[in-house]
Every structure is written in structure tokens, then in C-alpha cells.
Design a protein around this motif. Structure first.
Motif: not given
Length: 165
Positions: A99-110, A55-59, A130-142
Motif C-alpha cells: 500500500s501507498d501511505e499517501n492514499t491513506y487519507f483519500n476518501d473511500w466509500k462502499m 486489497e479492495s479497501t487499500f487499493n 471496517f477491517l480491523f475493529n470489524h474482525l475484533y467484534h466478530h472474534r468476540g462473538e466467536l
């Protein structure tokens, strides 16, 4: 178009995450491979928590980890971690759908306390990395955690060594 592709991958991979979280027995929750690693419960809880970041990443264009609060709940039982996952994955799915696809190329930072933890990056790249691949990495660890504790690993991309063919 991008949203549809993200949602399709999200739904497919959420099912794989569900399978691996459901495969964790309570007896494995306190195990960790070394003093530097998380316990199985901590790793599984983190996997569940990543879905809370959608939610925070998309919005938002800035995710302030200094203000971020999250209740992991009771991680002493695997079923509680799965329940938290289900709660978070439902919110994540809604975040993608709304989500609004028009925002997908906005810069995001943490940031955290005024310090940049993740530099300005196009939001779509953050979603994939940060979201998708991060999860896959940790699933591999699991998967390694489950194998190391003598537990079966469910097939996510086809049969595993535990499946009789």
C-alpha cells in the motif's frame, strides 16, 4: 510509519484470529445462539472473508459490493475455513505491504448498485474500523459461540478461564 504500525497490529491480531479459528471443532459448526444469528460456520467464514476485503479497501477508493464475488469454499469442515483464512490473510498482508501511505487519507466509500452503503470516509479510518475493529467484534462473538458449545477458548490477550495457571 503508519503502514508499519498497521502491519504490526495486523500480524499480531491475525495470529489471534488463527488461534480462535483453529479452536473450532466440526461438531460446533452448525450451532447458532438464535434464529437471527449465523451458525458458527457462517460466522467463522465471515471472519475469514473480511481478510479478502483488504486489497479492495487499500487499493480502491470505491468498493462496489454489487460487483464483489467471493467463493467461501466448503464450510462443512473447520479446517477448510482455516485454510481459506490462511489464503486471505496472506493476500491481506501483501495488500498492506504494497500500500501507498499517501492514499491513506483519500476518501473511500462502499457502493452497491449505485447506492452508497458506507459514505465517503478517510481510508485510514475505514481500515481501522471496517477491517480491523470489524474482525475484533466478530472474534468476540466467536468466543461466546465456543463457550456456549462447551469448547475451550484460546488465550489471545493472556490466559483464559481454560488455562491452568
Amino acid at each position: 510509519m503508519i503502514k508499519k504500525a498497521l502491519l504490526g497490529e495486523f500480524l499480531h491480531e491475525a495470529e489471534s484470529t488463527r488461534k480462535i479459528l483453529q479452536a473450532i471443532p466440526d461438531s460446533a459448526l452448525d450451532w447458532k445462539p438464535s434464529e437471527k444469528n449465523w451458525t458458527t460456520a457462517q460466522l467463522a467464514s465471515h471472519i475469514s472473508e473480511v481478510y479478502n476485503w483488504y486489497e479492495s479497501t487499500f487499493n480502491l477508493d470505491v468498493f462496489d459490493m454489487g460487483a464483489y464475488q467471493y467463493d467461501k469454499g466448503d464450510v462443512s469442515k473447520a479446517e477448510n475455513i482455516v485454510a481459506k483464512f490462511e489464503e486471505n490473510v496472506a493476500k491481506a498482508k501483501q495488500a498492506i505491504e504494497n500500500s501507498d501511505e499517501n492514499t491513506y487519507f483519500n476518501d473511500w466509500k462502499m457502493e452497491m448498485n449505485g447506492n452508497t452503503l458506507f459514505p465517503p470516509t478517510p481510508k485510514i479510518q475505514v481500515i481501522r474500523g471496517f477491517l480491523f475493529n470489524h474482525l475484533y467484534h466478530h472474534r468476540g462473538e466467536l468466543v461466546v459461540y465456543l463457550r456456549s458449545t462447551g469448547n475451550k477458548v484460546p488465550g489471545m490477550y493472556g490466559p483464559t478461564a481454560d488455562d491452568k495457571l
